[in-house]
Design an enzyme around this catalytic site. Structure first.
Site, short mmCIF file in Angstrom:
data_model
loop_
_atom_site.label_atom_id
_atom_site.label_comp_id
_atom_site.label_asym_id
_atom_site.label_seq_id
_atom_site.Cartn_x
_atom_site.Cartn_y
_atom_site.Cartn_z
N GLU A 182 8.34 49.11 -29.18
CA GLU A 182 9.47 48.34 -29.69
C GLU A 182 10.27 49.21 -30.65
OE1 GLU A 182 8.68 45.21 -32.59
OE2 GLU A 182 9.96 43.88 -31.41
N LYS B 80 6.99 32.80 -48.06
CA LYS B 80 7.13 34.18 -48.55
C LYS B 80 8.18 34.88 -47.69
CE LYS B 80 6.15 38.50 -48.21
NZ LYS B 80 7.40 39.27 -48.38
N CYS C 271 13.43 40.39 -31.79
CA CYS C 271 12.11 40.55 -31.16
C CYS C 271 12.16 40.26 -29.68
CB CYS C 271 11.12 39.63 -31.85
SG CYS C 271 11.70 37.93 -31.92
N GLU D 99 3.70 35.45 -34.44
CA GLU D 99 4.88 35.71 -33.60
C GLU D 99 5.24 37.17 -33.83
OE1 GLU D 99 6.23 33.58 -31.58
OE2 GLU D 99 5.29 31.71 -32.24
P1 NAD Z 1 6.78 43.22 -41.08
O1 NAD Z 1 5.55 42.91 -40.30
O2 NAD Z 1 6.87 44.52 -41.75
O3 NAD Z 1 7.01 42.13 -42.23
C1 NAD Z 1 7.08 40.75 -41.95
C2 NAD Z 1 6.69 39.97 -43.19
O4 NAD Z 1 5.32 40.23 -43.48
C3 NAD Z 1 7.48 40.35 -44.43
O5 NAD Z 1 7.73 39.20 -45.20
C4 NAD Z 1 6.52 41.28 -45.16
O6 NAD Z 1 6.75 41.33 -46.54
C5 NAD Z 1 5.19 40.63 -44.85
N1 NAD Z 1 4.02 41.51 -44.97
C6 NAD Z 1 3.99 42.86 -44.96
N2 NAD Z 1 2.72 43.30 -45.11
C7 NAD Z 1 1.93 42.20 -45.20
C8 NAD Z 1 0.52 42.01 -45.34
N3 NAD Z 1 -0.33 43.02 -45.42
N4 NAD Z 1 0.05 40.74 -45.39
C9 NAD Z 1 0.89 39.69 -45.28
N5 NAD Z 1 2.24 39.81 -45.15
C10 NAD Z 1 2.75 41.06 -45.10
O7 NAD Z 1 7.96 42.97 -40.04
P2 NAD Z 1 9.51 43.20 -40.28
O8 NAD Z 1 9.76 44.65 -40.28
O9 NAD Z 1 9.97 42.37 -41.43
O10 NAD Z 1 10.11 42.52 -38.94
C11 NAD Z 1 10.20 43.20 -37.75
C12 NAD Z 1 9.09 42.80 -36.81
O11 NAD Z 1 9.06 41.39 -36.64
C13 NAD Z 1 9.29 43.34 -35.41
O12 NAD Z 1 8.08 43.83 -34.89
C14 NAD Z 1 9.75 42.13 -34.62
O13 NAD Z 1 9.52 42.19 -33.25
C15 NAD Z 1 8.98 41.06 -35.26
N6 NAD Z 1 9.58 39.75 -35.00
C16 NAD Z 1 8.96 38.87 -34.16
C17 NAD Z 1 9.54 37.64 -33.88
C18 NAD Z 1 8.87 36.62 -32.98
O14 NAD Z 1 9.22 35.45 -33.06
N7 NAD Z 1 7.94 37.00 -32.13
C19 NAD Z 1 10.75 37.31 -34.46
C20 NAD Z 1 11.36 38.22 -35.30
C21 NAD Z 1 10.76 39.44 -35.58
#
Ligand code: NAD
Length: 474
Positions: free
Chosen positions: A378, A170, A279, A245
């Site tokens: 963050e 997804k 991140c 993550e």
């Molecule tokens: P997000 O949590 O908003 O979305 C991530 C994914 O989850 C998307 O595909 C989204 O559609 C999906 N999603 C949203 N709501 C959901 C739910 N209720 N159930 C299941 N899936 C759902 O994050 P974002 O804004 O896309 O990315 C930014 C965040 O990701 C930041 O906090 C960043 O630090 C983190 N990040 C972490 C890493 C790591 O490896 N630790 C790497 C990259 C980004």
């Protein structure tokens, strides 16, 4: 205009159960760049059924069969890399050099690493009279964010395939194009039908359906802390493995003995890369208090030198942030820093001069303290906070004083001192003097998550451990 109206399910491109589309906005122009089909629970059910149907065959396939498929995917990935770069420019605004360079190369690097790991991985090991056997965990739901869109997909899909799992990917709704192309690339790899499936759509629909699905054995999620918590709750009733993550607020410690100006400048421009949407970004820069003035001057010069503009043009270092929503969040944090009394060293509110369209943020540097909101939360934008430390113990204490623990960085001339500080940091991924390694485990302590990706450690996330007692009696 891109028009991606089909999902990859059961080895075929299929129309969604319900006709529902979302427009995708180019963050550099604010114009619509295309549309994607938005899936429903029915599409998830079809994809999970396909993955379940393929599991028995793929999980029992030989190492050689998997290597042939992964190598075919690698060849196609390399062939189509320029297209992947173009997709990333459009979907999340990374500048051309970065999108067609490191963004695209990361996916390739992870795939090559997975192939290397699979070539020698010990799926069976004797332990006295017992045989320890590592087996694919099952059907995986892989949920990824937009910030390094190819990288995040690569570190999940490729090890899951190599481990013998089947899956439903997804991708992020904000940046769906590169994942769509990657699905096309994987589709020519010769995998049995149903091993790899992809459904696009809203996290609250597709992500939730995967997390709750009784036919899914594991969720691997990269994204924000709040969504990670919700996924854990949704997954709990079916007791599936959940690999998280999440976010970070990582410290970059510059020691007193090195080239202060160069180390601070490198840390500043690295943090601003990808518009600060990383991140593991070293978004808290810790410098010796006795050399704060020198450090601020170097950081200001480095931030002011960053060229911000149209990501399509070649000579640009920083494009926009991904969306209007992210732009507004970042502006709010910059205002909070000013209101809290942090010293604005570079950048500030609003768009850079001469830019009146697109979600461009000024590369911003503050001098502040570790208790300020801008040092604790963050921001996920090009906003760096410089914090002075009194001595090494103080630097380590400040670095570890965070609810996050994803990454850490140390630079200095005395490698033994750099190593010693690195060992004291409570975080999972520590860069010493710019070190980088595709085989090293990536993942966080504390609220940065509970899983590990990359290399053999990432591979292990997708395996169950079975003990066959009495396997070699006597
Ligand atoms: P997000 O949590 O908003 O979305 C991530 C994914 O989850 C998307 O595909 C989204 O559609 C999906 N999603 C949203 N709501 C959901 C739910 N209720 N159930 C299941 N899936 C759902 O994050 P974002 O804004 O896309 O990315 C930014 C965040 O990701 C930041 O906090 C960043 O630090 C983190 N990040 C972490 C890493 C790591 O490896 N630790 C790497 C990259 C980004």
């Amino acid at each position: 205009m891109r028009d991606y109206g089909k999902f990859y399910i059961g080895g075929a491109w299929v129309a969604p159960a319900e006709a529902n589309f979302a427009e995708i906005i180019n963050p550099a122009t604010e114009a619509v760049s295309g549309r994607i089909a938005m899936g429903s629970v029915a599409d998830v059910n079809a994809a999970v059924a396909a993955a379940r149907g393929a599991f028995a065959e793929w999980s029992e396939s030989s190492r050689e069969t998997r290597l042939i498929a992964l190598k075919a995917i690698l060849a196609e990935y390399i062939r189509r890399s320029p297209e992947l770069g173009e997709a990333i420019i459009e979907e999340m605004g990374a500048p051309r050099g970065l999108a067609c360079g490191f963004h695209t190369y990361l996916g390739q690097g992870h795939l090559q690493t997975v192939i290397e790991v699979l070539e020698t991985f010990a799926f069976e090991e004797p332990l006295g009279a017992t045989l320890i056997r590592k087996e694919a965990i099952g059907v995986c739901g892989l949920i990824t964010p937009w910030n390094w869109p190819l990288n995040q997909v690569a570190v999940k899909v490729f090890p899951a395939l190599a481990a013998g799992c089947t899956m439903v990917l997804k991708p992020p709704q904000l940046a769906p194009y590169s994942a769509q192309l990657l699905a096309e690339i994987i589709a020519v790899g010769g995998l049995p039908d149903g091993v790899f499936n992809m459904v696009q759509g809203a996290g609250s629909v597709i992500g939730t359906a995967l997390s709750r699905h009784p036919g899914v054995d594991m969720i691997s999620f990269t994204g924000s802390e709040g969504v990670g918590v919700q996924i854990s709750i949704d997954a709990a009733p079916t007791v599936k493995r959940v690999c998280l993550e999440l976010g970070g607020k990582s410290a970059f410690i510059v020691l007193d003995d090195g080239d202060m100006a160069k180390n601070v400048a490198d840390a500043t421009s690295t943090m601003m890369g990808n518009s600060g949407q990383t991140c593991s970004a070293g978004s808290r820069l810790l410098v010796p208090a006795s050399r704060l003035g020198e450090a601020l001057a170097a950081a200001r010069a480095a931030a002011d030198a960053i060229t911000v503009g149209d990501p399509q043009s070649g000579g640009i270092a920083m494009g926009p942030v991904v969306s209007k929503g992210q732009y507004n969040i970042i502006q709010d944090y910059i205002q909070q820093g000013i209101t809290a009394g942090a010293t604005l060293v570079a950048g500030g509110l609003g768009r850079p001069d001469c830019i009146d369209k697109g979600w461009f943020v000024r590369p911003t540097v503050f001098a502040g303290t570790n208790d300020m909101t801008i040092a604790r939360e963050e921001i996920f934008g090009p906003v760096l906070v410089i914090i002075p430390y009194a001595d090494i113990d103080d630097a380590v204490k400040i670095a570890n004083d965070s609810q996050f623990g994803l990454a850490g960085y140390v630079s200095g001339a005395d490698l033994d001192a750099v190593r010693a500080v690195g060992k004291r940091l409570r975080a999972g991924w520590i860069g010493l003097n710019g070190g980088f390694d595709f085989h090293a485990a990536f993942g966080g302590y504390k609220r940065s998550g509970n899983g590990r990706e990359w290399g053999a450690h990432g591979f292990a996330e997708y395996l169950e451990v079975k003990s066959l007692l009495g396997y070699a009696p006597g």
